[in-house]
Design an enzyme around this catalytic site. Structure first.
Site, PDB file in Angstrom:
ATOM      1  CB  SER A 266      -9.694   1.515 -73.771  1.00 53.40           C
ATOM      2  OG  SER A 266      -7.785   0.967 -74.512  1.00 53.40           O
TER       3      SER A 266
ATOM      4  CG  HIS B 237     -13.486  -0.168 -73.365  1.00 57.79           C
ATOM      5  ND1 HIS B 237     -13.256   1.291 -71.965  1.00 57.79           N
ATOM      6  CD2 HIS B 237     -12.101  -1.008 -73.351  1.00 57.79           C
ATOM      7  CE1 HIS B 237     -12.377   0.782 -71.241  1.00 57.79           C
ATOM      8  NE2 HIS B 237     -12.044  -0.228 -71.714  1.00 57.79           N
TER       9      HIS B 237
ATOM     10  CE  LYS C  20     -12.883  -2.558 -70.349  1.00 53.92           C
ATOM     11  NZ  LYS C  20     -12.637  -3.573 -71.153  1.00 53.92           N
TER      12      LYS C  20
END
Ligand SMILES: *Cc1c(COP(=O)(O)O)cnc(C)c1O
Length: 395
Positions: free
Chosen positions: A182, A210, A241
């Site tokens: 990240s 992610h 996310k």
């Protein structure tokens, strides 16, 4: 009793503040999106994980409302007592279909998926070989389990090979990695990791939190990028996310592994089911991102556009394969000044510095989204350029 303890905490908190590490929450008074209202001001948001722009999607809001009307608000139960609706089963099947895996188990969060994956599956005679930059929830999950632990340097294949050699002493071994890291936005070199796993007889787990929705032509994550669909034993991910941003996590992969997690994974057995509205919106969301790649395409073109323009402007950008663009400044104080100056220009980004990133590698992390329009990207690039010149970061 509290007098002493209060004094102790006050000292610790002061030390955190003095070190410049105190975290403050910025309060948003609008829905999540490309443009948000913070402290009464409208700003463009470049620090959300809302990669596909679905956090405020009318279709998902409709799906959530529909489920509230037909299936109620909450489940008041863990899954195996009376917390499983048809919606939960359907969402699990959609996730497996999306990733090309055999089965899926839902959790309240990816933190729980990672926290509950190792302890039921591996014992003290086994080994976990973990990338040094893996997410905190993987680190905690490993801590809760008994296997021998090995840690290899971030994406360093020579170091991984050394650890695989050492781990031949153990019964089973599993390599564990984030799909996208990240802070840099780099991807795990899954082609090489798979080669080493085959050579040294290791299983693989990828945390796609992610990378899912983002990486790969159709957003299936790093397994798509490296053509490994169906070949990875364990994938974990989040619904928090790219996939709508509400709440929820999952583990998807080989059937027997998921079967065992349903028997023994503690955050699944002892924590509540996700609400029907989240399950139903999740089902709608996987339909949306499976029927077309419209959002994935827009995210990819936004990211390519932003990175190219920032390089043109003279900024130092870490090579990225995700929607994360690290604008390198190297100096902690400068990173904070830069972010404050950008906020005055109406651009909301966060400057990161040690200990979140290595010492001397301070940066501003920009997160792109399918929610951004080109005019908004242009405004951000212009603001970066203006502030970059003022602070002598670029010429
Ligand atoms: C965000 C993130 C998580 C945690 O996800 P939640 O669903 O919010 O708990 C876990 N792993 C990685 C790699 C993440 O980026």
């Amino acid at each position: 009793m509290y007098t002493d303890y209060k004094e102790f905490l006050t000292k610790e908190l002061t030390a955190i503040k003095d070190a410049g590490l105190f975290k403050n929450e910025r309060v948003i008074t609008s829905a999540q999106g490309a443009e948000i209202e913070v402290g009464g001001n409208k700003v463009l948001n470049f620090c959300m994980n809302n990669y596909l722009g679905l956090s405020n999607s009318p279709e998902l809001i409709d799906a959530a409302k529909e489920a509230m009307d037909t299936r109620g608000y909450g489940m008041s139960s863990v899954r195996f007592i009376c917390g499983t609706q048809d919606l939960h089963k359907e969402l699990e099947a959609k996730i497996a279909k999306f990733f090309g895996t055999e089965d899926t188990i839902l959790y309240a969060a990816a933190f729980d998926a990672n926290g509950g994956v190792f302890e039921p599956l591996f014992g003290e005679e086994d080994a976990i070989i973990s990338d040094s930059l893996n997410h905190a929830s993987i680190i905690d999950g490993v801590r809760l389990s008994k296997p021998v632990r090995y840690r290899y340097k971030n994406a360093d294949m020579a170091d991984l090979e050394d650890k695989l050699k050492l781990s031949q002493a153990q019964r089973y071994r599993i390599i564990v990695t984030d799909g996208v890291f990240s802070m840099d936005g780099n991807v795990a070199p899954m082609d090489k990791i798979k080669e080493l796993a085959d050579k040294y007889n290791a299983l693989i787990m990828i945390d796609e939190s992610h990378s899912a929705g983002v990486v790969g032509k159709t957003g299936r994550g790093v397994t798509e990028l490296f053509n490994l669909k169906g070949e990875i034993e364990i994938i974990t991910g989040t619904l928090g996310k790219a996939f709508g941003g509400a709440i929820g996590g999952f583990t998807t992969g080989k059937k027997e592994i998921i079967d065992m997690l349903r028997q023994r994974s503690r955050p699944y057995l002892f924590s509540n089911s996700i609400p029907p509205m989240v399950a139903n919106a999740g089902i709608r969301m996987f339909d949306m991102v499976s029927e077309t790649t419209h959002l994935q395409d827009k995210l990819h073109s936004n990211t390519d556009y932003f990175v190219a323009k920032m390089l043109d402007a003279g900024f130092d950008i870490k090579p990225t394969k995700s929607a994360i663009c690290a604008v390198m400044l190297y100096d902690a104080k400068l990173s904070q000044e830069f972010a404050s100056a950008l906020l005055k220009e109406g651009i909301y980004v966060i400057g990161f510095y040690f200990p979140v990133v290595p010492r001397g590698e301070a940066r501003i992390r920009v997160q792109l989204s399918a929610a951004h329009e080109q005019a908004q990207l242009d405004k951000a690039i212009a603001a970066f350029t203006k502030v970059g010149k003022e602070l002598s970061v670029i010429k």
